[in-house]
Design a protein around this motif. Sequence first.
Motif, PDB file in Angstrom:
ATOM      1  N   UNK A  77       0.852  -1.201   0.000  1.00 22.95           N
ATOM      2  CA  UNK A  77       0.000   0.000   0.000  1.00 22.95           C
ATOM      3  C   UNK A  77       0.882   1.242   0.000  1.00 22.95           C
ATOM      4  N   UNK A  78       0.779   2.090  -0.996  1.00 23.54           N
ATOM      5  CA  UNK A  78       1.590   3.299  -1.126  1.00 23.54           C
ATOM      6  C   UNK A  78       0.675   4.437  -1.533  1.00 23.54           C
ATOM      7  N   UNK A  79       1.052   5.646  -1.202  1.00 31.13           N
ATOM      8  CA  UNK A  79       0.168   6.786  -1.390  1.00 31.13           C
ATOM      9  C   UNK A  79      -0.364   6.985  -2.786  1.00 31.13           C
ATOM     10  N   UNK A  80       0.349   6.481  -3.799  1.00 33.14           N
ATOM     11  CA  UNK A  80      -0.068   6.715  -5.183  1.00 33.14           C
ATOM     12  C   UNK A  80      -1.372   6.041  -5.560  1.00 33.14           C
ATOM     13  N   UNK A  81      -1.818   5.052  -4.817  1.00 30.81           N
ATOM     14  CA  UNK A  81      -3.131   4.491  -5.151  1.00 30.81           C
ATOM     15  C   UNK A  81      -4.216   5.539  -4.918  1.00 30.81           C
ATOM     16  N   UNK A  82      -3.874   6.578  -4.150  1.00 32.99           N
ATOM     17  CA  UNK A  82      -4.752   7.740  -4.014  1.00 32.99           C
ATOM     18  C   UNK A  82      -4.324   8.861  -4.942  1.00 32.99           C
ATOM     19  N   UNK A  83      -3.060   9.304  -4.819  1.00 36.76           N
ATOM     20  CA  UNK A  83      -2.628  10.510  -5.535  1.00 36.76           C
ATOM     21  C   UNK A  83      -2.523  10.311  -7.045  1.00 36.76           C
ATOM     22  N   UNK A  84      -1.976   9.182  -7.489  1.00 31.32           N
ATOM     23  CA  UNK A  84      -1.840   8.968  -8.935  1.00 31.32           C
ATOM     24  C   UNK A  84      -3.210   8.885  -9.598  1.00 31.32           C
ATOM     25  N   UNK A  85      -4.191   8.381  -8.875  1.00 35.82           N
ATOM     26  CA  UNK A  85      -5.550   8.338  -9.420  1.00 35.82           C
ATOM     27  C   UNK A  85      -6.084   9.757  -9.607  1.00 35.82           C
ATOM     28  N   UNK A  86      -5.849  10.615  -8.632  1.00 32.33           N
ATOM     29  CA  UNK A  86      -6.292  12.005  -8.745  1.00 32.33           C
ATOM     30  C   UNK A  86      -5.518  12.742  -9.836  1.00 32.33           C
ATOM     31  N   UNK A  87      -4.239  12.422  -9.977  1.00 31.57           N
ATOM     32  CA  UNK A  87      -3.401  13.108 -10.966  1.00 31.57           C
ATOM     33  C   UNK A  87      -3.712  12.686 -12.394  1.00 31.57           C
ATOM     34  N   UNK A  88      -4.034  11.406 -12.589  1.00 35.78           N
ATOM     35  CA  UNK A  88      -4.142  10.863 -13.945  1.00 35.78           C
ATOM     36  C   UNK A  88      -5.527  10.359 -14.327  1.00 35.78           C
ATOM     37  N   UNK A  89      -6.337   9.987 -13.341  1.00 37.85           N
ATOM     38  CA  UNK A  89      -7.631   9.375 -13.643  1.00 37.85           C
ATOM     39  C   UNK A  89      -7.533   7.922 -14.069  1.00 37.85           C
ATOM     40  N   UNK A  90      -6.319   7.352 -14.086  1.00 42.24           N
ATOM     41  CA  UNK A  90      -6.174   5.938 -14.443  1.00 42.24           C
ATOM     42  C   UNK A  90      -6.866   5.100 -13.366  1.00 42.24           C
ATOM     43  N   UNK A  91      -7.798   4.209 -13.742  1.00 46.84           N
ATOM     44  CA  UNK A  91      -8.657   3.569 -12.739  1.00 46.84           C
ATOM     45  C   UNK A  91      -8.062   2.362 -12.026  1.00 46.84           C
ATOM     46  N   UNK A  92      -6.981   1.805 -12.559  1.00 45.99           N
ATOM     47  CA  UNK A  92      -6.386   0.605 -11.949  1.00 45.99           C
ATOM     48  C   UNK A  92      -4.915   0.880 -11.643  1.00 45.99           C
ATOM     49  N   UNK A  93      -4.575   0.941 -10.346  1.00 48.88           N
ATOM     50  CA  UNK A  93      -3.226   1.327  -9.927  1.00 48.88           C
ATOM     51  C   UNK A  93      -2.740   0.389  -8.833  1.00 48.88           C
ATOM     52  N   UNK A  94      -1.530  -0.133  -9.016  1.00 47.30           N
ATOM     53  CA  UNK A  94      -0.882  -0.959  -7.994  1.00 47.30           C
ATOM     54  C   UNK A  94       0.513  -0.410  -7.758  1.00 47.30           C
ATOM     55  N   UNK A  95       0.946  -0.418  -6.506  1.00 44.48           N
ATOM     56  CA  UNK A  95       2.268   0.091  -6.142  1.00 44.48           C
ATOM     57  C   UNK A  95       3.108  -1.036  -5.553  1.00 44.48           C
ATOM     58  N   UNK A  96       4.423  -0.977  -5.782  1.00 41.68           N
ATOM     59  CA  UNK A  96       5.311  -2.098  -5.474  1.00 41.68           C
ATOM     60  C   UNK A  96       6.624  -1.626  -4.850  1.00 41.68           C
ATOM     61  N   UNK A  97       7.232  -2.517  -4.082  1.00 41.75           N
ATOM     62  CA  UNK A  97       8.628  -2.392  -3.690  1.00 41.75           C
ATOM     63  C   UNK A  97       9.166  -3.792  -3.429  1.00 41.75           C
ATOM     64  N   UNK A  98      10.408  -3.890  -3.007  1.00 37.05           N
ATOM     65  CA  UNK A  98      10.996  -5.210  -2.751  1.00 37.05           C
ATOM     66  C   UNK A  98      10.481  -5.733  -1.416  1.00 37.05           C
ATOM     67  N   UNK A  99       9.665  -6.765  -1.448  1.00 35.79           N
ATOM     68  CA  UNK A  99       9.149  -7.410  -0.234  1.00 35.79           C
ATOM     69  C   UNK A  99       9.230  -8.919  -0.407  1.00 35.79           C
ATOM     70  N   UNK A 100       9.590  -9.661   0.655  1.00 35.53           N
ATOM     71  CA  UNK A 100       9.607 -11.121   0.563  1.00 35.53           C
ATOM     72  C   UNK A 100       8.222 -11.666   0.267  1.00 35.53           C
ATOM     73  N   UNK A 101       8.141 -12.696  -0.543  1.00 38.23           N
ATOM     74  CA  UNK A 101       6.853 -13.276  -0.886  1.00 38.23           C
ATOM     75  C   UNK A 101       6.080 -13.780   0.318  1.00 38.23           C
ATOM     76  N   UNK A 102       6.798 -14.180   1.376  1.00 33.03           N
ATOM     77  CA  UNK A 102       6.155 -14.708   2.577  1.00 33.03           C
ATOM     78  C   UNK A 102       5.486 -13.612   3.397  1.00 33.03           C
ATOM     79  N   UNK A 103       5.929 -12.356   3.216  1.00 36.77           N
ATOM     80  CA  UNK A 103       5.459 -11.273   4.076  1.00 36.77           C
ATOM     81  C   UNK A 103       3.944 -11.114   4.019  1.00 36.77           C
ATOM     82  N   UNK A 104       3.383 -11.155   2.821  1.00 28.34           N
ATOM     83  CA  UNK A 104       1.947 -10.970   2.690  1.00 28.34           C
ATOM     84  C   UNK A 104       1.155 -12.026   3.431  1.00 28.34           C
TER      85      UNK A 104
END
Length: 341
Positions: A205-232
């Motif tokens: 979860x990163x702020x761009x799922x809010x801000x990038x939607x407001x900036x661009x209107x693109x309806x499907x947004x996912x944010x990523x970084x390096x996280x171990x697969x087990x973490x989720x």
Amino acid sequence: MTWMVYGANGYTGRLIAELAVKRGERPILAGRSSEKVEPIAGALGLEHRAFDLSQARAHLEDVDAVVHCAGPFAHTSAAMVEACLKTGTHYLDITGEIDVFESIGRRDVDARRAGIVLLPGAGFDVVPTDCLAAILKNALPTATHLDLAFVVGGGASAGTTKTSVEAAAVGGRVRENGELTSVRIGHRRRTAYFRSGPREVGSIPWGDVSTAYRSTGIPNITTFTTVPGLLGRLQQVFAPVLRTSLVQSVAKTVAGKVKGPDERKRANTRAEVFGEAWDAKTKVECAITTPNAYSLTADSVLRAIGKINGVAPGSHTPSSAFGADFIRELDGVVVGEVRSS
């Protein structure tokens, strides 16, 4: 312009104050504790004030803009925003918290009536990613999906760590068909093509799922970084425990002892951002390299302060306030070419 750094005794607030003085600026330094703020103000030769957020209105009457650095912002931003609306004071902060972006975004009409700018996320959260989202949208106006990924070096401050403790109890979120949707952390994995090379990243979860939607209107947004697969999977299992007040209290106490990167580490570490947007026929991608995230934050905030009076009143994202190319104005930033396929 008379402006203030509130939370100047925090790690990032102090960096902003120090860089401001180096650039010939003289902000008022403020925070809840005079005992903590006064020594910093004295060392920098600046005015200081000490007040609780419940008293903010009285201390902003003669201030044109405030940079709010006292997080977690889920607990502090509303009071400061309210005081700014009542005193006609521009508001900037350094949050990366999705719900804070959503809440401040809903104050757009109020900000216009008050004749002020509300600009959350004026630092690394979310200037590089928001500007990159706008760059990609400009390259592909018909985009329906957007992925944004980042990696940072140098470690975190106490404030960032405390905010992460709260976020860990909530889980992941994405923008799906225009709506915020809860998912587990790491629910999607992909390769991000950073300028230094490809890396596997997982969704967070990163702020761009809010801000990038407001900036661009693109309806499907996912944010990523390096996280171990087990973490989720672990987060999903232990989330009820992480949400308890006792565990949150203990974790935040430990987080409060974290020290942010020193000057040498900031000078020798960098951050990278990658973005990809697509529609049914075309994909566009671009990558950005920046200085250490905290160094970029201080630089970005100061440049935003210098431009804030020229922005139309309302609630803004960095790119809606200053344009997609704002990221190119920051020290040490390299923006790669937009590639299409």
